[in-house]
Enzyme design. Sequence first.
Site, PDB file in Angstrom:
ATOM      1  CG  HIS A  13      -1.834   1.170   1.340  1.00 15.49           C
ATOM      2  ND1 HIS A  13      -3.138   1.027   1.750  1.00 15.49           N
ATOM      3  CD2 HIS A  13      -1.692   2.493   1.077  1.00 15.49           C
ATOM      4  CE1 HIS A  13      -3.739   2.202   1.732  1.00 15.49           C
ATOM      5  NE2 HIS A  13      -2.874   3.126   1.340  1.00 15.49           N
ATOM      6  CG  HIS A  15      -0.905   7.078  -1.230  1.00 15.32           C
ATOM      7  ND1 HIS A  15      -2.148   7.111  -1.800  1.00 15.32           N
ATOM      8  CD2 HIS A  15      -1.057   6.453  -0.030  1.00 15.32           C
ATOM      9  CE1 HIS A  15      -3.027   6.543  -0.982  1.00 15.32           C
ATOM     10  NE2 HIS A  15      -2.391   6.138   0.099  1.00 15.32           N
ATOM     11  CE  LYS A  98      -7.909   1.791  -0.524  1.00 22.62           C
ATOM     12  NZ  LYS A  98      -6.734   2.637  -0.302  1.00 22.62           N
ATOM     13  CG  HIS A 135      -9.847   4.701   3.543  1.00 23.03           C
ATOM     14  ND1 HIS A 135      -8.655   5.367   3.719  1.00 23.03           N
ATOM     15  CD2 HIS A 135     -10.672   5.157   4.517  1.00 23.03           C
ATOM     16  CE1 HIS A 135      -8.761   6.195   4.749  1.00 23.03           C
ATOM     17  NE2 HIS A 135      -9.976   6.089   5.251  1.00 23.03           N
ATOM     18  CG  HIS A 173      -4.843   2.598   5.877  1.00 26.31           C
ATOM     19  ND1 HIS A 173      -6.163   2.457   6.173  1.00 26.31           N
ATOM     20  CD2 HIS A 173      -4.786   3.424   4.801  1.00 26.31           C
ATOM     21  CE1 HIS A 173      -6.877   3.168   5.324  1.00 26.31           C
ATOM     22  NE2 HIS A 173      -6.071   3.751   4.473  1.00 26.31           N
ATOM     23  CG  ASP A 246      -1.540   5.014   3.992  1.00 25.99           C
ATOM     24  OD1 ASP A 246      -1.666   5.371   2.804  1.00 25.99           O
ATOM     25  OD2 ASP A 246      -2.224   5.492   4.919  1.00 25.99           O
TER      26      ASP A 246
HETATM   27  N1  LIG Z   1      -3.552   7.879   4.595  1.00 25.44           N
HETATM   28  C1  LIG Z   1      -3.713   9.163   4.426  1.00 25.44           C
HETATM   29  O1  LIG Z   1      -3.851   9.890   5.413  1.00 25.44           O
HETATM   30  N2  LIG Z   1      -3.706   9.734   3.191  1.00 25.44           N
HETATM   31  C2  LIG Z   1      -3.669   9.059   1.931  1.00 25.44           C
HETATM   32  C3  LIG Z   1      -4.969   8.444   1.546  1.00 25.44           C
HETATM   33  C4  LIG Z   1      -5.307   7.186   2.290  1.00 25.44           C
HETATM   34  O2  LIG Z   1      -4.573   6.202   2.241  1.00 25.44           O
HETATM   35  O3  LIG Z   1      -6.359   7.148   2.954  1.00 25.44           O
HETATM   36  C5  LIG Z   1      -3.224  10.065   0.855  1.00 25.44           C
HETATM   37  O4  LIG Z   1      -3.382   9.762  -0.327  1.00 25.44           O
HETATM   38  O5  LIG Z   1      -2.732  11.136   1.217  1.00 25.44           O
HETATM   39 ZN   LIG Z   2      -3.194   5.115   1.576  1.00 28.47          ZN
HETATM   40 ZN   LIG Z   3      -6.777   5.107   3.018  1.00 27.03          ZN
END
Ligand SMILES: NC(=O)N[C@@H](CC(=O)O)C(=O)O
Ligand SMILES: [Zn+2]
Ligand SMILES: [Zn+2]
Length: 343
Positions: A13, A15, A98, A135, A173, A246
Amino acid sequence: MNEITITRPDDWHVHLRDGDVLTNTVADISRYFGRAIVMPNLVPPVTNAEQATEYHQRIMAAKPAAHFQPLMVLYLTDNTTAQDIIDAKNSGLVFAAKLYPAGATTNSSSGVTDVNNLSDVFAAMESVGMPLLIHGEVTTDDIDIFDREQVFIDNILKPLVENYPTLKVVLEHITTKNAVDFVKGASDNVAATITVHHLLFNRNHMLVGGIRPHFFCLPILKRNVHQQALIEAATSGSAKFFLGTDSAPHAKHAKESACGCAGSYTAHAAIELYAEVFEKENALDKLEAFASLNGPAFYQLPVNSDKITLIKTDWTVPETLSFGDDVVVPIRANETIQWQVQD
Ligand SMILES: NC(=O)N[C@@H](CC(=O)O)C(=O)O
Ligand SMILES: [Zn+2]
Ligand SMILES: [Zn+2]
């Protein structure tokens, strides 16, 4: 112990964002991770096979290390069709879809307003064997932000896994003991990722002595008892729990703001920080299962064939890291970390 060698880990996971920051995020994530499940919450989101293929090309153009493979994810909306799932599967690049409840988190405004409208999509995912990543938070104003994961599990997730018993589901998460207990009690088709910041911190770290915006992420950090339940789950050796950072970068100014964005950046030191948690629990022998074995088993992918070595050596995390034209403040900025992956 001063050295530990494990099968090359994966991040289930992350970003990576898009555009000029890819140079930075891709370099960090591919330093030693073999694969990463790349979250699709771009603006606009990655909602079909074509967009996933293009995003995959942009990630590869950012020149990840040779051992790295990005695993793409489809972003479900109210308009996703069963055919979108089949096309995504046939692309060979998309490994999951997702579910963002609309409004739950960063860039989730195109998310799903009612899971009951997606029955064809979930049925298609069951039949092609594509995991559903979730999520898991409700979004209504009447539910306190600290209760949103638990209420999602009770009201949405329990019926969902009952209705689709062969659908593979990853609760992403997780942040509560409720989530740990739910996942433990569910079938082998239900698993969870655990971030390193939810293992290292609880809400006191974010709020006592001043508000620390870099600890603000969603689902929000909870009480210490929940942190303890997550630590026990991650270090237990159970195949139902695996590594998902995450890592979610936002530029420094977007975090240090009157209305700061949710997300913490950990990709610069993820396995090193997990190692710290596992060592503290006398569970370094369980790190490989959590980081390198349980994830591929759940996704029915081969385990990486090579290894990495972590050594005990103090290093200091920089105050900021490059983030395209901007900077990001990483977790542990200006502080030391004891473990480091050998080059
Ligand atoms: N985890 C977070 O607080 N932010 C994530 C989005 C997510 O995973 O929910 C993001 O894309 O910034
Ligand atoms: Zn995330
Ligand atoms: Zn998330």
